[in-house]
Scaffold this motif. Structure first.
Motif, PDB file in Angstrom:
ATOM      1  N   SER A   1      -4.304  -5.539  -7.845  1.00  0.00           N
ATOM      2  CA  SER A   1      -4.407  -4.985  -6.492  1.00  0.00           C
ATOM      3  C   SER A   1      -3.873  -3.560  -6.519  1.00  0.00           C
ATOM      4  CB  SER A   1      -3.573  -5.818  -5.514  1.00  0.00           C
ATOM      5  OG  SER A   1      -4.053  -7.128  -5.434  1.00  0.00           O
ATOM      6  N   ARG A   2      -4.618  -2.648  -5.896  1.00  0.00           N
ATOM      7  CA  ARG A   2      -4.220  -1.234  -5.924  1.00  0.00           C
ATOM      8  C   ARG A   2      -3.103  -0.974  -4.901  1.00  0.00           C
ATOM      9  NH1 ARG A   2      -8.686   2.165  -4.319  1.00  0.00           N
ATOM     10  NH2 ARG A   2      -8.944   0.533  -2.783  1.00  0.00           N
ATOM     11  N   HIS A   3      -2.123  -0.167  -5.291  1.00  0.00           N
ATOM     12  CA  HIS A   3      -0.994   0.149  -4.425  1.00  0.00           C
ATOM     13  C   HIS A   3      -0.718   1.648  -4.401  1.00  0.00           C
ATOM     14  CE1 HIS A   3      -0.244  -4.151  -4.977  1.00  0.00           C
ATOM     15  NE2 HIS A   3       0.507  -4.082  -3.883  1.00  0.00           N
ATOM     16  N   GLN A   4      -0.504   2.178  -3.202  1.00  0.00           N
ATOM     17  CA  GLN A   4       0.027   3.523  -3.033  1.00  0.00           C
ATOM     18  C   GLN A   4       1.538   3.391  -3.184  1.00  0.00           C
ATOM     19  OE1 GLN A   4      -0.483   5.182   0.926  1.00  0.00           O
ATOM     20  NE2 GLN A   4      -0.306   7.267   0.146  1.00  0.00           N
ATOM     21  N   LYS A   5       2.140   4.267  -3.999  1.00  0.00           N
ATOM     22  CA  LYS A   5       3.569   4.125  -4.294  1.00  0.00           C
ATOM     23  C   LYS A   5       4.303   5.429  -4.010  1.00  0.00           C
ATOM     24  CE  LYS A   5       4.457   2.168  -8.225  1.00  0.00           C
ATOM     25  NZ  LYS A   5       4.416   1.798  -9.650  1.00  0.00           N
ATOM     26  N   PHE A   6       5.481   5.285  -3.425  1.00  0.00           N
ATOM     27  CA  PHE A   6       6.330   6.438  -3.167  1.00  0.00           C
ATOM     28  C   PHE A   6       7.773   5.983  -3.003  1.00  0.00           C
ATOM     29  CE2 PHE A   6       4.313   5.055   0.737  1.00  0.00           C
ATOM     30  CZ  PHE A   6       5.341   4.971   1.672  1.00  0.00           C
TER      31      PHE A   6
ATOM     32  N   ILE B   1      -3.310  -0.910  -0.997  1.00  0.00           N
ATOM     33  CA  ILE B   1      -4.426  -0.170  -0.410  1.00  0.00           C
ATOM     34  C   ILE B   1      -5.760  -0.893  -0.583  1.00  0.00           C
ATOM     35  CG2 ILE B   1      -3.329   2.082  -0.363  1.00  0.00           C
ATOM     36  CD1 ILE B   1      -4.653   2.723  -3.057  1.00  0.00           C
ATOM     37  N   ASP B   2      -5.719  -2.111  -1.118  1.00  0.00           N
ATOM     38  CA  ASP B   2      -6.906  -2.962  -1.074  1.00  0.00           C
ATOM     39  C   ASP B   2      -6.958  -3.714   0.256  1.00  0.00           C
ATOM     40  OD1 ASP B   2      -7.970  -2.281  -3.545  1.00  0.00           O
ATOM     41  OD2 ASP B   2      -6.833  -3.837  -4.599  1.00  0.00           O
ATOM     42  N   LEU B   3      -5.798  -3.876   0.903  1.00  0.00           N
ATOM     43  CA  LEU B   3      -5.715  -4.621   2.164  1.00  0.00           C
ATOM     44  C   LEU B   3      -5.415  -3.741   3.372  1.00  0.00           C
ATOM     45  CD1 LEU B   3      -3.727  -7.760   0.961  1.00  0.00           C
ATOM     46  CD2 LEU B   3      -6.185  -7.574   1.419  1.00  0.00           C
TER      47      LEU B   3
ATOM     48  N   HIS C   1       1.448  -4.573   4.900  1.00  0.00           N
ATOM     49  CA  HIS C   1       0.057  -4.689   5.337  1.00  0.00           C
ATOM     50  C   HIS C   1      -0.122  -6.037   6.024  1.00  0.00           C
ATOM     51  CE1 HIS C   1      -0.492  -7.527   2.023  1.00  0.00           C
ATOM     52  NE2 HIS C   1       0.226  -6.678   1.303  1.00  0.00           N
ATOM     53  N   HIS C   2      -1.275  -6.230   6.623  1.00  0.00           N
ATOM     54  CA  HIS C   2      -1.577  -7.539   7.226  1.00  0.00           C
ATOM     55  C   HIS C   2      -1.874  -8.543   6.120  1.00  0.00           C
ATOM     56  CE1 HIS C   2      -5.641  -6.208   6.282  1.00  0.00           C
ATOM     57  NE2 HIS C   2      -6.037  -7.446   6.447  1.00  0.00           N
ATOM     58  N   ASP C   3      -1.722  -9.815   6.432  1.00  0.00           N
ATOM     59  CA  ASP C   3      -2.064 -10.874   5.476  1.00  0.00           C
ATOM     60  C   ASP C   3      -3.363 -11.512   5.939  1.00  0.00           C
ATOM     61  OD1 ASP C   3      -2.287 -12.969   3.722  1.00  0.00           O
ATOM     62  OD2 ASP C   3      -0.501 -14.020   4.400  1.00  0.00           O
ATOM     63  N   PRO C   4      -4.469 -11.271   5.225  1.00  0.00           N
ATOM     64  CA  PRO C   4      -5.751 -11.808   5.662  1.00  0.00           C
ATOM     65  C   PRO C   4      -5.785 -13.340   5.708  1.00  0.00           C
ATOM     66  CG  PRO C   4      -5.961 -10.722   3.520  1.00  0.00           C
ATOM     67  CD  PRO C   4      -4.562 -10.505   3.992  1.00  0.00           C
TER      68      PRO C   4
ATOM     69  N   ASP D   1       3.504   9.974  10.912  1.00  0.00           N
ATOM     70  CA  ASP D   1       2.931  10.904  11.900  1.00  0.00           C
ATOM     71  C   ASP D   1       2.337  10.175  13.099  1.00  0.00           C
ATOM     72  OD1 ASP D   1       3.686  13.213  10.589  1.00  0.00           O
ATOM     73  OD2 ASP D   1       1.767  13.477   9.551  1.00  0.00           O
ATOM     74  N   GLY D   2       3.005   9.132  13.573  1.00  0.00           N
ATOM     75  CA  GLY D   2       2.557   8.413  14.757  1.00  0.00           C
ATOM     76  C   GLY D   2       1.407   7.451  14.527  1.00  0.00           C
ATOM     77  N   GLU D   3       0.951   7.311  13.292  1.00  0.00           N
ATOM     78  CA  GLU D   3      -0.162   6.406  12.975  1.00  0.00           C
ATOM     79  C   GLU D   3       0.356   5.228  12.160  1.00  0.00           C
ATOM     80  OE1 GLU D   3      -4.591   6.501  10.887  1.00  0.00           O
ATOM     81  OE2 GLU D   3      -3.502   8.372  11.214  1.00  0.00           O
ATOM     82  N   LYS D   4      -0.097   4.040  12.532  1.00  0.00           N
ATOM     83  CA  LYS D   4       0.334   2.821  11.839  1.00  0.00           C
ATOM     84  C   LYS D   4      -0.720   2.436  10.808  1.00  0.00           C
ATOM     85  CE  LYS D   4       3.104  -0.059  13.901  1.00  0.00           C
ATOM     86  NZ  LYS D   4       3.670  -1.080  14.776  1.00  0.00           N
ATOM     87  N   PHE D   5      -0.255   2.050   9.614  1.00  0.00           N
ATOM     88  CA  PHE D   5      -1.117   1.641   8.514  1.00  0.00           C
ATOM     89  C   PHE D   5      -0.769   0.213   8.163  1.00  0.00           C
ATOM     90  CE2 PHE D   5      -0.537   6.148   8.456  1.00  0.00           C
ATOM     91  CZ  PHE D   5      -1.808   6.642   8.198  1.00  0.00           C
ATOM     92  N   GLN D   6      -1.733  -0.715   8.412  1.00  0.00           N
ATOM     93  CA  GLN D   6      -1.479  -2.107   8.119  1.00  0.00           C
ATOM     94  C   GLN D   6      -2.743  -2.826   7.733  1.00  0.00           C
ATOM     95  OE1 GLN D   6      -0.632  -2.824  12.728  1.00  0.00           O
ATOM     96  NE2 GLN D   6      -0.045  -4.522  11.516  1.00  0.00           N
TER      97      GLN D   6
END
Length: 151
Positions: free
Chosen positions: A76-81, A97-99, A131-134, A146-151
């Motif tokens: 599964s691809r992941h953005q990491k920081f 970032i796949d989900l 992230h959400h759990d499908p 920046d005020g935007e939600k990523f899930q």
């Protein structure tokens, strides 16, 4: 005298209030890293989990990006920081970032709020499940930038 379960409830309510304040102020509490003492409400769940070497703990907090790492493309691809938290701990964020959508143009110095699962390690720990759990078997997590939600 307060019982342990009441203290946990009070801590949870305080943390929710901090998160709500963060959200209502557009992600800026006006705090510098030096003005937030270790163990303060902001990120205290992560601080406590790190100190107690606990894993599989649902946590909420915010921090400043200190380093953007290359994406993990194995499985599964992941953005990491790396986020530096007000408590003084640095954590790795591994955002699937796949989900969920990736945070575009993430840079050092950006503020990011999170809700996810903490896994202890001696370097500060990892937060994932942002992230959400499908399959609806795990609590949904998120990142906010920046005020935007990523899930």
């Amino acid at each position: 005298m307060l019982k342990a379960h009441n203290i946990k409830k009070i801590k949870y309510v305080l943390l929710l209030l901090v998160g709500l304040t963060y959200y209502l102020l557009g992600g800026d509490l006006g705090l510098s890293d030096s003005s937030v003492p270790s163990g303060s409400a902001a990120g205290s769940e992560v601080y406590a989990a790190f100190q107690d070497k606990k894993s599989d703990v649902q946590v909420r907090g915010y921090g400043t990006v200190s380093r953007v790492l290359p994406d993990d493309l194995k499985g599964s691809r992941h953005q990491k920081f790396i986020l530096d938290l007000p408590s003084g701990i640095g954590i790795l964020v591994a955002h699937n970032i796949d989900l969920a959508p990736r945070i575009p143009q993430l840079r050092k110095g950006d503020k990011v709020a999170f809700f996810g699962e903490y896994e202890w390690n001696d370097k500060g720990g990892v937060v994932h499940w942002t992230h959400h759990d499908p399959s609806a078997r795990h609590i949904d997590g998120w990142l906010e930038h920046d005020g935007e939600k990523f899930q």
